[in-house]
Design a protein around this motif. Sequence first.
Motif, mmCIF file in Angstrom:
data_model
loop_
_atom_site.group_PDB
_atom_site.id
_atom_site.type_symbol
_atom_site.label_atom_id
_atom_site.label_comp_id
_atom_site.label_asym_id
_atom_site.label_seq_id
_atom_site.Cartn_x
_atom_site.Cartn_y
_atom_site.Cartn_z
ATOM 1 N N VAL A 114 0.834 -1.205 0.000
ATOM 2 C CA VAL A 114 0.000 0.000 0.000
ATOM 3 C C VAL A 114 0.869 1.257 0.000
ATOM 4 N N PHE A 115 1.943 1.260 0.786
ATOM 5 C CA PHE A 115 2.856 2.406 0.786
ATOM 6 C C PHE A 115 3.409 2.631 -0.623
ATOM 7 N N GLY A 116 3.837 1.559 -1.266
ATOM 8 C CA GLY A 116 4.376 1.667 -2.618
ATOM 9 C C GLY A 116 3.357 2.213 -3.605
ATOM 10 N N GLU A 117 2.122 1.800 -3.477
ATOM 11 C CA GLU A 117 1.058 2.336 -4.346
ATOM 12 C C GLU A 117 0.910 3.839 -4.161
ATOM 13 N N ARG A 118 0.975 4.273 -2.910
ATOM 14 C CA ARG A 118 0.850 5.709 -2.627
ATOM 15 C C ARG A 118 1.999 6.495 -3.241
ATOM 16 N N VAL A 119 3.201 5.956 -3.128
ATOM 17 C CA VAL A 119 4.375 6.616 -3.711
ATOM 18 C C VAL A 119 4.218 6.670 -5.234
ATOM 19 N N ARG A 120 3.854 5.555 -5.858
ATOM 20 C CA ARG A 120 3.676 5.519 -7.309
ATOM 21 C C ARG A 120 2.589 6.488 -7.769
ATOM 22 N N ASP A 121 1.457 6.488 -7.062
ATOM 23 C CA ASP A 121 0.363 7.389 -7.426
ATOM 24 C C ASP A 121 0.803 8.847 -7.373
ATOM 25 N N ARG A 122 1.548 9.214 -6.326
ATOM 26 C CA ARG A 122 2.022 10.598 -6.197
ATOM 27 C C ARG A 122 3.016 10.924 -7.303
ATOM 28 N N ARG A 123 3.938 10.020 -7.584
ATOM 29 C CA ARG A 123 4.926 10.263 -8.646
ATOM 30 C C ARG A 123 4.220 10.471 -9.976
ATOM 31 N N GLN A 124 3.248 9.617 -10.269
ATOM 32 C CA GLN A 124 2.526 9.729 -11.537
ATOM 33 C C GLN A 124 1.689 11.003 -11.587
ATOM 34 N N GLY A 176 3.322 12.157 6.373
ATOM 35 C CA GLY A 176 2.167 11.600 7.058
ATOM 36 C C GLY A 176 1.107 11.088 6.101
ATOM 37 N N LYS A 177 0.955 11.747 4.959
ATOM 38 C CA LYS A 177 -0.036 11.295 3.970
ATOM 39 C C LYS A 177 0.368 9.962 3.359
ATOM 40 N N LEU A 178 1.661 9.703 3.288
ATOM 41 C CA LEU A 178 2.127 8.440 2.726
ATOM 42 C C LEU A 178 1.962 7.278 3.705
ATOM 43 N N VAL A 179 2.001 7.577 5.004
ATOM 44 C CA VAL A 179 1.967 6.492 5.982
ATOM 45 C C VAL A 179 0.660 6.406 6.780
ATOM 46 N N SER A 180 -0.174 7.421 6.684
ATOM 47 C CA SER A 180 -1.412 7.440 7.459
ATOM 48 C C SER A 180 -2.317 6.261 7.124
ATOM 49 N N LYS A 181 -2.763 5.569 8.164
ATOM 50 C CA LYS A 181 -3.708 4.461 8.058
ATOM 51 C C LYS A 181 -3.229 3.310 7.177
ATOM 52 N N LEU A 182 -1.913 3.094 7.146
ATOM 53 C CA LEU A 182 -1.395 1.915 6.447
ATOM 54 C C LEU A 182 -1.819 0.667 7.212
ATOM 55 N N PRO A 183 -1.979 -0.451 6.510
ATOM 56 C CA PRO A 183 -2.267 -1.705 7.222
ATOM 57 C C PRO A 183 -1.114 -2.037 8.164
ATOM 58 N N VAL A 184 -1.439 -2.544 9.323
ATOM 59 C CA VAL A 184 -0.411 -2.925 10.295
ATOM 60 C C VAL A 184 0.276 -4.183 9.791
ATOM 61 N N PRO A 185 1.633 -4.173 9.760
ATOM 62 C CA PRO A 185 2.331 -5.371 9.273
ATOM 63 C C PRO A 185 2.135 -6.539 10.214
#
Length: 87
Positions: free
Chosen positions: A16-26, A73-82
């Motif tokens: 999910v973190f990676g998706e957020r990073v990719r979405d922001r980059r795009q 914080g926007k990248l990590v907020s409410k991430l699933p707990v590992p």
Amino acid sequence: MPDDRSKPPLNETTRVFGERVRDRRQALGLSQEAAAIRCGIHWTQLGKVERGQRSLRLETIVKIAGGLDIDAGKLVSKLPVPPTGSG
């Protein structure tokens, strides 16, 4: 040696973190290479982050957020707990 693109994410958190990073980059219209330069990391590392194949140190998360002009914080907020015992 298998291609990194075929490896699964480490866990749901990194995926999910990676998706957020990719979405922001795009959203910024940046290639992985251009984004990596702005973030101060290697483009192969950014690719692994986006695929959820890399667990990151806090300092690296902050560098990525800065390079992508987004609050960390926007990248990590409410991430699933590992799951217990990972990263």
